[in-house]
Design an enzyme around this catalytic site. Structure first.
Site, PDB file in Angstrom:
ATOM      1  N   ALA A 295       1.111  28.201  -4.231  1.00 14.06           N
ATOM      2  CA  ALA A 295       0.098  28.135  -3.179  1.00 14.06           C
ATOM      3  C   ALA A 295      -0.731  26.862  -3.273  1.00 14.06           C
ATOM      4  O   ALA A 295      -1.123  26.285  -2.253  1.00 14.06           O
ATOM      5  CB  ALA A 295      -0.823  29.353  -3.283  1.00 14.06           C
ATOM      6  N   ILE A 297       0.050  23.891  -4.431  1.00 18.67           N
ATOM      7  CA  ILE A 297       0.751  22.614  -4.280  1.00 18.67           C
ATOM      8  C   ILE A 297       1.203  22.455  -2.827  1.00 18.67           C
ATOM      9  O   ILE A 297       1.873  23.331  -2.277  1.00 18.67           O
ATOM     10  CB  ILE A 297       1.985  22.560  -5.210  1.00 18.67           C
ATOM     11  CG1 ILE A 297       1.529  22.635  -6.666  1.00 18.67           C
ATOM     12  CG2 ILE A 297       2.771  21.280  -4.979  1.00 18.67           C
ATOM     13  CD1 ILE A 297       0.613  21.502  -7.082  1.00 18.67           C
ATOM     14  N   GLU A 299       3.625  21.720  -0.868  1.00 18.90           N
ATOM     15  CA  GLU A 299       5.056  21.411  -0.928  1.00 18.90           C
ATOM     16  C   GLU A 299       5.574  20.709   0.328  1.00 18.90           C
ATOM     17  O   GLU A 299       6.463  19.858   0.253  1.00 18.90           O
ATOM     18  CB  GLU A 299       5.875  22.701  -1.145  1.00 18.90           C
ATOM     19  CG  GLU A 299       5.674  23.355  -2.493  1.00 18.90           C
ATOM     20  CD  GLU A 299       4.577  24.423  -2.455  1.00 18.90           C
ATOM     21  OE1 GLU A 299       4.465  25.175  -3.425  1.00 18.90           O
ATOM     22  OE2 GLU A 299       3.862  24.478  -1.440  1.00 18.90           O
ATOM     23  N   ASP A 341       0.444 -17.471   9.327  1.00 18.32           N
ATOM     24  CA  ASP A 341       1.050 -18.787   9.452  1.00 18.32           C
ATOM     25  C   ASP A 341       0.807 -19.294  10.871  1.00 18.32           C
ATOM     26  O   ASP A 341       0.667 -18.499  11.804  1.00 18.32           O
ATOM     27  CB  ASP A 341       2.548 -18.674   9.163  1.00 18.32           C
ATOM     28  CG  ASP A 341       3.220 -20.018   9.004  1.00 18.32           C
ATOM     29  OD1 ASP A 341       2.527 -20.976   8.639  1.00 18.32           O
ATOM     30  OD2 ASP A 341       4.429 -20.108   9.248  1.00 18.32           O
ATOM     31  N   ASP A 643       7.281 -17.321   6.704  1.00 17.70           N
ATOM     32  CA  ASP A 643       8.717 -17.357   6.963  1.00 17.70           C
ATOM     33  C   ASP A 643       9.489 -18.137   5.918  1.00 17.70           C
ATOM     34  O   ASP A 643      10.706 -18.027   5.832  1.00 17.70           O
ATOM     35  CB  ASP A 643       8.998 -17.955   8.347  1.00 17.70           C
ATOM     36  CG  ASP A 643       8.410 -19.351   8.509  1.00 17.70           C
ATOM     37  OD1 ASP A 643       7.796 -19.861   7.545  1.00 17.70           O
ATOM     38  OD2 ASP A 643       8.549 -19.927   9.602  1.00 17.70           O
ATOM     39  N   ASP A 647       6.321 -18.973   1.154  1.00 14.32           N
ATOM     40  CA  ASP A 647       5.449 -17.866   1.550  1.00 14.32           C
ATOM     41  C   ASP A 647       5.718 -16.593   0.743  1.00 14.32           C
ATOM     42  O   ASP A 647       4.893 -15.682   0.740  1.00 14.32           O
ATOM     43  CB  ASP A 647       5.630 -17.547   3.036  1.00 14.32           C
ATOM     44  CG  ASP A 647       5.217 -18.692   3.933  1.00 14.32           C
ATOM     45  OD1 ASP A 647       4.213 -19.343   3.612  1.00 14.32           O
ATOM     46  OD2 ASP A 647       5.896 -18.945   4.942  1.00 14.32           O
TER      47      ASP A 647
END
Length: 906
Positions: A295, A297, A299, A341, A643, A647
């Site tokens: 109960a 946790i 899930e 950039d 790019d 970077d």
């Protein structure tokens, strides 16, 4: 060869500023004769000593280890412990179900972990396959991995530079270093010696760097660094040293699970203590403990969260934002700073001629990029045509336009577009003026000249020289100027005007070039002679101002980001003047500074000044990492775009690293998100969607937290006052609430509509918990109210309706109905649900209807009763459950009313 034997081997990584040494000193230091190169034996010796010209390859963790690592979370540990206890007390079905849950969570986590770290391997794949070297006095081609320090390498247009080196010969050499330095234009290279000052790679004009393509000319290089000791290798080391941060929501979920687990653990201690005092059997106590563990946790939380983020990432992908790791979607919601950039992200990455200045007139040019739409505009009274003024830019030009794309130098491509807008037929003009000879551009004289067969105004055959280049280089060789079709002297007044126009356009972020012509007597022209000698006594025709224009959508996107409280900064390899000019056009505030100047500041001053900085120019890779680190220390959640190879470390170190789709594989592998359209506006859209998803997830977290608090308090209360033997709900009933009720509302809340004014809110501060005081008060009081209701119904069933089984079934039904109320209330912390807009979400409406029907069926259908262990209840008993939900609604609305009044008073 004697020279080689007398010199000790120099390790590739020794820190030497080779750009400050003359070619002769470099050759002497490295023990090589540039004319003959190393001997094959010496090359083999150095290769064995220093290793191959290669970058280290990072191996991914084994799949089995990454699978086992999924069991390190608190949730998995508790579930495994509950499964073990279930096995020990022979609760086989519960144990199997719990083990299946842990396997499901592990598989989901393994899938979302993504590919193993591959940026280092992408760097390795960039290495050139072969290199042309001088060995034993002859030219030969060897695998690039066999290059050693001291090798003499020959490079020319079309080659990839195989390793770092000092240029000892250069012939009109230009290299595209944008992936390494961020410079938008190819760098002109020469063999000169630079001053002994600390220069970034972008300013080292006599050096070459691994994996940069040669775009023009040729040269001879002595290799000074190989493999991991190159500039590329340093970036590789920075990548391996940079750790990715855990996303905010992941930290929150771990914290939430820890708190709930601790509360459940305390409840179990009380449960066992009181149970033994009451002489309850150990088996019964362990069954109750397993029920409580299940109960307490959440899930269903990982599965619901992953599903919500997955759908969100698919929606982002449709808008050109590809998210590699799902937690990055929610990280976007916290973004408070974007380091972007310039070239190609904020701008179009297409040089555009926007202004033409002749000795007497000025013209503006419409249109952007390489599109052919647009025309030349002139003021009344000025010459309408500018064909003669711009003809040198078209003729002294090696680029071509193919299907709207430039093949060749981007600046020369911009000149072709300008010629088209001026009404010139590019191909016909080039055919009419057949080229006889070419003086290629060279960094020493900073111009290009071509010589063509032509006819002058009197019909006399001439050799016409067309020149384009840097303004000082061309104007220094001028004697006359073209004005209104006539030739006038190039006097001090015209020279001063040209200088003023150059300064003006430069201050506006424009690159300025000049053009000129000269007619030569064919009889005295020798195409094999020193062509530079003919480039004198020129007739100036014009200056042209060019710019890489901002994207139209970038302006609106920057404004939207600022409205959302997000600070945008431009981080570029270009000079600060150009960056500042573009920033002004985009509405990016703040001063412009050099990356090296910022890095030289003390740490406390970096933190103090960074809020006032809007543009950082001439940045090196370490500067970008420093900017991100400084902002993070100030509490910002940083997005970094890029790019190039340079970077990658900053992209990886940022909270949300964003790589351009047109960029290098290194940048893409380092990033958490890829923009397939390279568009800054897409980043702002992604932030908006990230905020929406995170806001919806917080609605769900409020809901699931209420559920968990209710479970813990209910089991604790049942234990303390001895209701239902301390086990108000069985494990199947707990799992039903988690996976049928909770998960259904989780999806509905996760895909809820965007809250009003979401992009006008300030970004969430770094580290701010979702467990804020209002949330804790709400779930605490709400959980307590539901707990009292549920325990009261169990006791009511025991005292008035024949036993605990009926009471537990009434409570189970009431719990489901109360959660319907809670789901609607959790959509907002303060807004009332008593209005029509409460039902504006189809998902919520359908889920609520389905849950109401199921709340009836769980006690009425025999199949459900067998699975869940419920008992049939009558209409009166169901009425008590329904009344419980109504009471919760009234109490919650009363609490929100008080909260709104307190907020108004505050």
């Amino acid at each position: 060869m004697e020279m080689q034997s007398q010199r000790p081997a120099r390790r590739s990584g020794d820190p030497v500023s080779w750009y400050t040494r003359s070619p002769q000193d470099v050759a002497s230091e490295l023990g090589v004769d540039p004319a003959s190169g190393l001997s094959a034996a010496r090359g083999a010796e150095l290769l064995a000593l220093n290793g191959p010209n290669a970058l280290p390859e990072q191996k991914p963790s084994p799949v089995w280890w990454r699978f086992v690592a999924q069991y390190r979370s608190y949730m998995q540990i508790v579930l495994v412990a509950a499964a073990v206890v279930s096995l020990l007390i022979a609760q086989w079905s519960t144990a199997i179900l719990l083990i299946a849950l842990t396997l499901l969570n592990a598989i989901v986590g393994l899938r979302q972990e993504g590919k193993a770290e591959s940026a280092m391997n992408a760097l390795k794949s960039l290495l050139t396959a072969t290199a042309r070297v001088r060995r034993d006095g002859t030219g030969s081609q060897i695998p690039a991995e066999q290059l050693v320090v001291g090798d003499v390498v020959l490079i020319s247009a079309g080659d990839q530079v195989p390793a770092d080196g000092r240029i000892i010969e250069a012939h009109a050499l230009q290299i595209d270093e944008s992936a390494l330095t961020g410079e938008s234009l190819p760098a002109a290279k020469d063999a000169g010696t630079l001053p002994d000052t600390r220069l970034s790679p972008g300013d080292q004009s006599n050096m070459t760097f691994m994996h940069t393509p040669v775009t023009h000319g040729s040269g001879v290089v002595i290799i000074t660094a190989t493999g991991e000791d190159t500039e590329l290798g340093k970036i590789s080391e920075m990548l391996s040293a940079t750790e990715k941060e855990e996303p905010p929501l992941s930290r929150e979920l771990n914290r939430l699970t820890l708190w709930i687990t601790a509360a459940a653990g305390l409840t179990m201690i009380v449960m066992f203590a009181l149970g033994r005092i009451r002489d309850q059997a150990w088996d019964a106590l362990f069954i109750s403990a397993v029920s409580l563990a299940i109960a307490a946790i959440p899930e269903a939380l990982p599965t619901v969260t992953q599903a919500i983020l997955s759908v969100g990432s698919l929606n982002l992908a449709k808008r050109n934002a590809i998210v590699k790791e799902l937690p990055s979607v929610e990280t976007l919601a916290f973004t408070s700073a974007i380091n972007s950039d310039k070239t190609g992200t904020l701008t179009m990455n297409q040089m555009t001629a926007v202004e033409v200045v002749t000795p007497t007139d000025r013209y503006t040019v419409s249109g952007t990029g390489y599109g052919l739409e647009g025309k030349v505009h002139h003021a009344a009274g000025s010459a309408a045509g500018i064909e003669d003024a711009i003809l040198p830019y078209l003729v002294a030009n090696d680029a071509t336009l193919v299907d709207g794309q430039v093949v060749g130098d981007p600046t020369e491509g911009a000149f072709l577009v300008l010629a088209h807008k001026a009404g010139l037929d590019i191909e016909a003009t080039r055919e009419r003026l057949s080229r006889i000879a070419t003086l290629p551009f060279d960094p020493d004289y900073k111009l290009m000249a071509t010589f063509h067969s032509a006819v002058d105004a009197s019909g006399r055959p001439v050799v016409r020289c067309f020149v384009k280049g840097a303004v000082p280089a061309v104007t220094a060789r001028a004697a006359t100027a073209l004005s209104g079709g006539a030739t006038i002297p190039w006097d001090a007044g015209l020279s001063r005007r040209a200088q003023e126009q150059t300064v003006r356009m430069g201050s506006e972020g424009r690159r300025v070039m000049a053009a000129a012509t000269r007619d030569l007597d064919p009889a005295g022209f020798d195409p094999d002679a020193d062509l530079l000698a003919y480039v004198a006594d020129l007739r100036m025709t014009s200056l042209v101002g060019m710019v890489d224009p901002p994207r139209d959508e970038s302006r609106a996107a920057v404004a939207s980001a600022q409205d959302a409280g997000i600070r945008v900064r431009m981080v570029t390899g270009d000079d600060v003047t150009t960056g500042a000019a573009i920033a002004r056009q985009l509405g990016i505030p703040g001063e412009a500074v050099l990356g090296a100047d910022f890095a030289a500041l003390p740490e406390h001053e970096q933190r103090a000044r960074i809020d006032d900085i809007g543009v950082v120019g001439r940045v090196a890779p370490e500067h970008k990492v420093l900017l991100a680190a400084t902002l993070k220390k100030k509490g910002d959640v940083v997005a970094m775009t890029g790019d190039g190879v340079n970077d990658a470390p900053a992209i990886k170190s940022a909270d949300i690293g964003i790589a351009m789709g047109s960029g290098t594989d290194v940048a893409k592998n380092a990033g958490r998100m890829i923009l397939s359209d390279d568009n800054f506006a897409t980043i702002v859209y992604a932030v908006e969607q990230g905020r929406k998803l995170y806001d919806n997830l917080t609605k769900y977290i409020r809901f699931v937290l209420l559920l968990l608090v209710t479970f813990v308090l209910t089991f604790l209360g049942a234990t303390v006052v001895n209701i239902a033997a301390g086990e108000p709900f069985t494990p199947p009933q707990v799992l039903w609430i988690h996976f049928v009720v909770n998960a259904s509302f989780g999806f509905a809340l996760g895909f809820d509509k965007e809250s009003a004014g979401l992009m006008r809110r300030s970004p969430r501060p770094r580290g701010e918990s979702v467990l804020t005081r209002p949330v804790l008060v709400t779930v605490g009081l709400g959980g307590l109210a539901i707990t009292v209701i549920l325990l009261g119904l169990v006791k009511l069933g025991e005292s008035h309706f024949g036993g605990v089984a009926v009471g537990s079934s009434m409570a189970f039904t009431a719990f489901a109905l109360c959660l319907i109320v809670a789901a609607f209330e959790c959509r907002s912390e303060t807004d009332s649900v008593l209005k029509a807009s409460t039902f504006d979400s189809k998902q919520m409406n359908w889920v609520a209807l389905a849950q109401f029907v199921l709340a009836v069926l769980v006690t009425q259908l025999d199949g459900f009763r067998r699975i869940l262990g419920t008992t049939e209840i009558n209409l009166r008993q169901f009425g008590w459950a329904l009344l419980s939900a109504a009471v919760l609604l009234l109490l919650w609305e009363l609490g929100k009313l008080l909260a709104r009044r307190a907020k108004r008073r505050g």
